[in-house]
Design a protein around this motif. Sequence first.
Motif, PDB file in Angstrom:
ATOM      1  N   HIS A  73       4.672   5.210  -1.023  1.00 35.78           N
ATOM      2  CA  HIS A  73       4.334   4.038  -0.212  1.00 35.78           C
ATOM      3  C   HIS A  73       5.602   3.087  -0.089  1.00 35.78           C
ATOM      4  N   ARG A  96       2.510   5.700   3.290  1.00 30.72           N
ATOM      5  CA  ARG A  96       1.704   4.538   3.474  1.00 30.72           C
ATOM      6  C   ARG A  96       2.830   3.437   3.675  1.00 30.72           C
ATOM      7  N   ILE A 113       3.017  -0.543   3.793  1.00 34.32           N
ATOM      8  CA  ILE A 113       2.332  -1.999   3.564  1.00 34.32           C
ATOM      9  C   ILE A 113       3.209  -3.261   3.735  1.00 34.32           C
ATOM     10  N   VAL A 122      -0.155  -2.227  -5.414  1.00 27.74           N
ATOM     11  CA  VAL A 122      -0.206  -0.872  -4.806  1.00 27.74           C
ATOM     12  C   VAL A 122       0.150   0.188  -5.720  1.00 27.74           C
ATOM     13  N   ASN A 182      -3.131   3.061  -6.939  1.00 26.53           N
ATOM     14  CA  ASN A 182      -2.653   4.511  -6.504  1.00 26.53           C
ATOM     15  C   ASN A 182      -1.870   5.204  -7.565  1.00 26.53           C
ATOM     16  N   SER A 238       1.619   7.450  -7.950  1.00 27.86           N
ATOM     17  CA  SER A 238       2.384   6.962  -6.547  1.00 27.86           C
ATOM     18  C   SER A 238       3.978   6.799  -6.578  1.00 27.86           C
ATOM     19  N   VAL A 276       6.231   4.195  -5.285  1.00 21.26           N
ATOM     20  CA  VAL A 276       6.112   3.275  -4.603  1.00 21.26           C
ATOM     21  C   VAL A 276       7.678   2.319  -4.398  1.00 21.26           C
TER      22      VAL A 276
END
Length: 305
Positions: free
Chosen positions: A180, A206, A208, A279, A283, A286, A288
């Motif tokens: 992410h 992803r 964001i 986030v 998740n 993840s 991030v």
Amino acid sequence: MYRVLRRGVLQNVAGAVGNTPLVDLTGPLSIKNGSRILAKLEFFNPSGSVKDRPALYIVRDALEQGLVTPSMTILDASSGNMAVSLSLMAVCFGLKAKIVVPKNISREKIDLLRILGAEVVFTDPLEGIDGAIREARRLAETDPKRYYYSNQYDNPSNVKAHYETTGPEVIRQTRGKVTHFVVGVGTSGTLMGAGQRLREYNKGIRIIEVQPDGPLHGIEGLKHMESSIKPKIYDPSFANELIKISTEEAYQYSKLLASRAGVLAGLSGGANVAAALRVAMENPGSVVVTLIPDGAARYVNLLLG
Ligand SMILES: Cc1ncc(COP(=O)(O)O)c(C=O)c1O
């Protein structure tokens, strides 16, 4: 991006742009669901913010394309950081700089502009950054031979800087494991450039976007897009998700990063980390990645106020 002359000596400070460190905030933020939060410390750039990346590309590309010559003045509107970065690049490349800023930007930034020798034009704080943009456009139109209006909001070199530097650095520093990418938008150069590079690398990453939660906010550097002049480089449909953060949360996380992690983050860094935490919690497992676009030093009075 480093240009080393010999034995590690840079030709000038423009050569120190980019290759900023990535720091692990997982422990300080007490994340225990297998996720990690990694933040890129952009205040390690020579003028102290992420804006050195686009400023370098904008000035260098304009010189290479013959759009600006040594007799000309670089003109732009900025909430502060781009102003400082462009003024620094103007010194490095032997040019003059004129910057239009809303009068309420932090005292520290105005002082930096003066130290760098830039001419500063103030606009009505109530009109925000959009008032400064309108004034820069007006000045550019009155004397196009004198000014090169670098127009960070519409300039593709802004996106290119992040596509060629920030994006690849994130991939390399996470060994491709980023899942992410969380990033606040001002001009949207970071989102559009680094985001595009990450998506090309792995379309499962992803992207964001982070925005202030309303038109009247105190997160310097970020734009509430719905109520603003939209940058031409911005594509509202690009990000997979949009997270809105309040000014209070941005302050809270900027202070928390200092006391828990020793990371001196500015307000947009606080907003980015607040969003990254959401986030990471939603998740599990993840990786991030987010950015600390500038340092707390530019907001000390605000943070203590
Ligand atoms: C402190 C700060 N944070 C975030 C941003 C947003 O970066 P971008 O313009 O790439 O969207 C800026 C841009 O000026 C900024 O100054």
